[in-house]
Write an enzyme that holds these catalytic residues in place. Structure first.
Site, PDB file in Angstrom:
ATOM      1  N   ASP A 159      10.665   1.602  -0.320  1.00  0.00           N
ATOM      2  CA  ASP A 159       9.810   0.436  -0.723  1.00  0.00           C
ATOM      3  C   ASP A 159       9.521   0.303  -2.091  1.00  0.00           C
ATOM      4  OD1 ASP A 159       7.727  -1.722  -0.276  1.00  0.00           O
ATOM      5  OD2 ASP A 159       6.024  -0.064  -0.484  1.00  0.00           O
ATOM      6  N   ASP A 168       7.054  -1.733  -4.425  1.00  0.00           N
ATOM      7  CA  ASP A 168       5.561  -2.012  -4.853  1.00  0.00           C
ATOM      8  C   ASP A 168       4.708  -0.783  -4.317  1.00  0.00           C
ATOM      9  OD1 ASP A 168       6.042  -4.414  -5.927  1.00  0.00           O
ATOM     10  OD2 ASP A 168       5.380  -5.593  -4.068  1.00  0.00           O
TER      11      ASP A 168
END
Lengths: 175, 175
Positions: free
Chosen positions: A7, A9
């Protein structure tokens, strides 16, 4: 070679530092991480929607410490993909691409996925800070600690508090 | 509900019409579809790289006939995702998002995936015009006819020559 979905953020990009800075700019209030522990991001930062839709938000995000070094070490041993929710925020697409090219020049365009939902992503491993992405994932799951998930039980996921801990989990022979 | 990954270029968006028009603009030569049948896109259009990196290329692409109507009919019966190779061409990200919002307002941001490679996409069904995406895919595969694949044997994939044929395959009860 095993595949990993990483991922952006809250895992590579320190969006909390962005939110705290912008909250201070907008309100004059200096929020501490302690005061927002356990709150969802949108609860902690009422102006979140405005901020993530502001030009430059994603492109100027600081790095989570250790992300570059560990990802570089993982590359020879795993097939790494960066999988980021982005289509909700039109500006973020181009900014996230530039941010990755800037901070992770060893990540190629073939390794980037910008999506809405992550439900059709299938890799052996996923590293993410959101339960919504990990809970429905069929592979091995690592919950990257962020204030919004720190109080919750990791459940079936393995909690990692830093990129050093990711490295210890995924490259145990190096320790 | 079964999931479908639908490609954009050559399946929803008529990039061949774009290439033919731009080739004519650049060279004054009117290529016929017959003359480029069986050629790879980059062989048929030597200036392809320049065109796909030109502002507006993706946003102004015409629609493949029937794409809107059939996709609308599929939505109640399938979980549809638009999965498009885009990260190689930075301009394309924002343009493809706008193009989808413009022509397919019933497709939500949660249903869009912009990637480089499609190797970590897992759905029940994939509709694509490129063998490189279909050959490594584990679900059911439909090869959407385009000049570059028209001569080749579809192999293990089911060839579809139009969106009407997609509809006949995926919604057989409606015929």
């Amino acid at each position: 070679m095993k595949t990993i979905a990483v991922d952006m953020d809250g895992v590579l990009a320190d969006v909390y530092r962005q939110f705290l800075n912008l909250h201070f700019q907008d309100t004059g209030e200096k929020l501490s991480l302690e005061s927002i522990r356990g709150l969802k991001e949108a609860e902690a930062f009422p102006l979140l929607k405005k901020h993530v839709n502001s030009p430059g938000f994603f492109e100027s995000a600081p790095l989570i410490p250790g992300a570059q070094a560990t990802l570089k070490k993982l590359i020879p041993h795993y097939k790494v993909f960066i999988v980021s929710a982005a289509t909700e925020f039109p500006l973020s697409l181009h900014e996230k691409l530039r941010w990755l090219n800037n901070h992770f020049p060893f990540i190629q365009w073939q390794q980037m996925v910008f999506c809405g939902s992550k439900e059709i992503i299938r890799t052996d491993i996923m590293i993410d800070d959101h339960f919504k992405n990990l809970d429905t994932f069929s592979g091995k799951t690592y919950l990257f600690s962020q204030p919004h998930n720190e109080i919750a039980s990791p459940g079936k996921h393995i909690r990692v508090n830093s990129w050093k801990e990711v490295e210890m989990q995924l490259l145990p022979d190096k320790f």
